[in-house]
Design a protein around this motif. Sequence first.
Motif, PDB file in Angstrom:
ATOM      1  N   THR A 238       0.786  -1.235   0.000  1.00  0.00           N
ATOM      2  CA  THR A 238       0.000   0.000   0.000  1.00  0.00           C
ATOM      3  C   THR A 238       0.822   1.291   0.000  1.00  0.00           C
ATOM      4  O   THR A 238       0.316   2.318  -0.436  1.00  0.00           O
ATOM      5  CB  THR A 238      -0.951   0.027   1.208  1.00  0.00           C
ATOM      6  OG1 THR A 238      -0.196  -0.086   2.418  1.00  0.00           O
ATOM      7  CG2 THR A 238      -1.968  -1.108   1.123  1.00  0.00           C
ATOM      8  N   ASP A 239       2.052   1.254   0.474  1.00  0.00           N
ATOM      9  CA  ASP A 239       2.852   2.483   0.565  1.00  0.00           C
ATOM     10  C   ASP A 239       2.996   3.232  -0.761  1.00  0.00           C
ATOM     11  O   ASP A 239       2.953   4.459  -0.768  1.00  0.00           O
ATOM     12  CB  ASP A 239       4.231   2.204   1.167  1.00  0.00           C
ATOM     13  CG  ASP A 239       4.184   2.112   2.683  1.00  0.00           C
ATOM     14  OD1 ASP A 239       3.110   2.407   3.271  1.00  0.00           O
ATOM     15  OD2 ASP A 239       5.210   1.731   3.289  1.00  0.00           O
ATOM     16  N   PRO A 240       3.150   2.535  -1.885  1.00  0.00           N
ATOM     17  CA  PRO A 240       3.264   3.284  -3.146  1.00  0.00           C
ATOM     18  C   PRO A 240       2.031   4.133  -3.489  1.00  0.00           C
ATOM     19  O   PRO A 240       2.118   5.055  -4.296  1.00  0.00           O
ATOM     20  CB  PRO A 240       3.464   2.187  -4.197  1.00  0.00           C
ATOM     21  CG  PRO A 240       3.988   1.019  -3.447  1.00  0.00           C
ATOM     22  CD  PRO A 240       3.357   1.108  -2.080  1.00  0.00           C
ATOM     23  N   TYR A 241       0.906   3.855  -2.861  1.00  0.00           N
ATOM     24  CA  TYR A 241      -0.347   4.547  -3.184  1.00  0.00           C
ATOM     25  C   TYR A 241      -0.788   5.544  -2.116  1.00  0.00           C
ATOM     26  O   TYR A 241      -1.767   6.258  -2.316  1.00  0.00           O
ATOM     27  CB  TYR A 241      -1.471   3.518  -3.396  1.00  0.00           C
ATOM     28  CG  TYR A 241      -1.101   2.467  -4.395  1.00  0.00           C
ATOM     29  CD1 TYR A 241      -0.943   2.780  -5.737  1.00  0.00           C
ATOM     30  CD2 TYR A 241      -0.877   1.153  -3.994  1.00  0.00           C
ATOM     31  CE1 TYR A 241      -0.576   1.812  -6.663  1.00  0.00           C
ATOM     32  CE2 TYR A 241      -0.515   0.181  -4.913  1.00  0.00           C
ATOM     33  CZ  TYR A 241      -0.364   0.522  -6.242  1.00  0.00           C
ATOM     34  OH  TYR A 241       0.000  -0.433  -7.155  1.00  0.00           O
ATOM     35  N   ARG A 242      -0.088   5.596  -1.002  1.00  0.00           N
ATOM     36  CA  ARG A 242      -0.511   6.443   0.122  1.00  0.00           C
ATOM     37  C   ARG A 242      -0.697   7.897  -0.279  1.00  0.00           C
ATOM     38  O   ARG A 242      -1.728   8.499   0.013  1.00  0.00           O
ATOM     39  CB  ARG A 242       0.493   6.358   1.271  1.00  0.00           C
ATOM     40  CG  ARG A 242       0.441   5.074   2.036  1.00  0.00           C
ATOM     41  CD  ARG A 242       1.456   5.085   3.166  1.00  0.00           C
ATOM     42  NE  ARG A 242       1.044   5.974   4.229  1.00  0.00           N
ATOM     43  CZ  ARG A 242       0.347   5.576   5.290  1.00  0.00           C
ATOM     44  NH1 ARG A 242       0.023   4.316   5.435  1.00  0.00           N
ATOM     45  NH2 ARG A 242      -0.007   6.445   6.215  1.00  0.00           N
ATOM     46  N   ARG A 243       0.291   8.467  -0.918  1.00  0.00           N
ATOM     47  CA  ARG A 243       0.232   9.901  -1.253  1.00  0.00           C
ATOM     48  C   ARG A 243      -0.918  10.197  -2.214  1.00  0.00           C
ATOM     49  O   ARG A 243      -1.686  11.136  -2.001  1.00  0.00           O
ATOM     50  CB  ARG A 243       1.569  10.353  -1.838  1.00  0.00           C
ATOM     51  CG  ARG A 243       1.613  11.796  -2.209  1.00  0.00           C
ATOM     52  CD  ARG A 243       1.648  12.668  -0.984  1.00  0.00           C
ATOM     53  NE  ARG A 243       1.718  14.063  -1.405  1.00  0.00           N
ATOM     54  CZ  ARG A 243       1.098  15.040  -0.799  1.00  0.00           C
ATOM     55  NH1 ARG A 243       0.407  14.809   0.287  1.00  0.00           N
ATOM     56  NH2 ARG A 243       1.184  16.268  -1.236  1.00  0.00           N
ATOM     57  N   GLU A 244      -1.045   9.398  -3.256  1.00  0.00           N
ATOM     58  CA  GLU A 244      -2.112   9.674  -4.221  1.00  0.00           C
ATOM     59  C   GLU A 244      -3.495   9.427  -3.616  1.00  0.00           C
ATOM     60  O   GLU A 244      -4.443  10.124  -3.956  1.00  0.00           O
ATOM     61  CB  GLU A 244      -1.913   8.907  -5.525  1.00  0.00           C
ATOM     62  CG  GLU A 244      -2.010   7.423  -5.433  1.00  0.00           C
ATOM     63  CD  GLU A 244      -1.749   6.737  -6.768  1.00  0.00           C
ATOM     64  OE1 GLU A 244      -2.692   6.642  -7.575  1.00  0.00           O
ATOM     65  OE2 GLU A 244      -0.605   6.313  -6.994  1.00  0.00           O
ATOM     66  N   LEU A 245      -3.607   8.473  -2.701  1.00  0.00           N
ATOM     67  CA  LEU A 245      -4.884   8.260  -2.019  1.00  0.00           C
ATOM     68  C   LEU A 245      -5.211   9.442  -1.107  1.00  0.00           C
ATOM     69  O   LEU A 245      -6.364   9.855  -1.013  1.00  0.00           O
ATOM     70  CB  LEU A 245      -4.851   6.968  -1.204  1.00  0.00           C
ATOM     71  CG  LEU A 245      -4.902   5.674  -1.999  1.00  0.00           C
ATOM     72  CD1 LEU A 245      -4.578   4.487  -1.108  1.00  0.00           C
ATOM     73  CD2 LEU A 245      -6.252   5.501  -2.673  1.00  0.00           C
ATOM     74  N   GLN A 246      -4.194   9.984  -0.460  1.00  0.00           N
ATOM     75  CA  GLN A 246      -4.419  11.155   0.396  1.00  0.00           C
ATOM     76  C   GLN A 246      -4.898  12.343  -0.451  1.00  0.00           C
ATOM     77  O   GLN A 246      -5.829  13.050  -0.066  1.00  0.00           O
ATOM     78  CB  GLN A 246      -3.148  11.522   1.148  1.00  0.00           C
ATOM     79  CG  GLN A 246      -3.359  12.668   2.106  1.00  0.00           C
ATOM     80  CD  GLN A 246      -2.103  12.999   2.892  1.00  0.00           C
ATOM     81  OE1 GLN A 246      -0.991  12.659   2.480  1.00  0.00           O
ATOM     82  NE2 GLN A 246      -2.285  13.657   4.010  1.00  0.00           N
ATOM     83  N   VAL A 247      -4.299  12.549  -1.605  1.00  0.00           N
ATOM     84  CA  VAL A 247      -4.725  13.632  -2.498  1.00  0.00           C
ATOM     85  C   VAL A 247      -6.156  13.387  -2.973  1.00  0.00           C
ATOM     86  O   VAL A 247      -6.974  14.315  -3.025  1.00  0.00           O
ATOM     87  CB  VAL A 247      -3.751  13.776  -3.690  1.00  0.00           C
ATOM     88  CG1 VAL A 247      -4.295  14.717  -4.741  1.00  0.00           C
ATOM     89  CG2 VAL A 247      -2.381  14.238  -3.199  1.00  0.00           C
TER      90      VAL A 247
END
Length: 84
Positions: free
Chosen positions: A21-30
């Motif tokens: 999941t870490d690769p998607y954390r930032r884009e999910l937060q946005v």
Amino acid sequence: MEQATLQRARAGDERAFAELTDPYRRELQVHCYRLTGSLTDAEDMLQETLLAAWRGLAGFQERSSLRSWLYRIATNQCLNALRS
């Protein structure tokens, strides 16, 4: 996505789940920020998303990508929060 990592995460390995999941954390937060309009709410919804994904990982049937599945969870979490 590596099958071995997914199997480890399904078996309860938190590091494997973070690897997935870490690769998607930032884009999910946005994504959550765009839906909620609040950075604080977006951070909360990201945490709720990851918690729901952790709990529901056994039900992930791999008919879609992990990214799509996480986005669907995030969208539902945000919409439910906005409704309440």
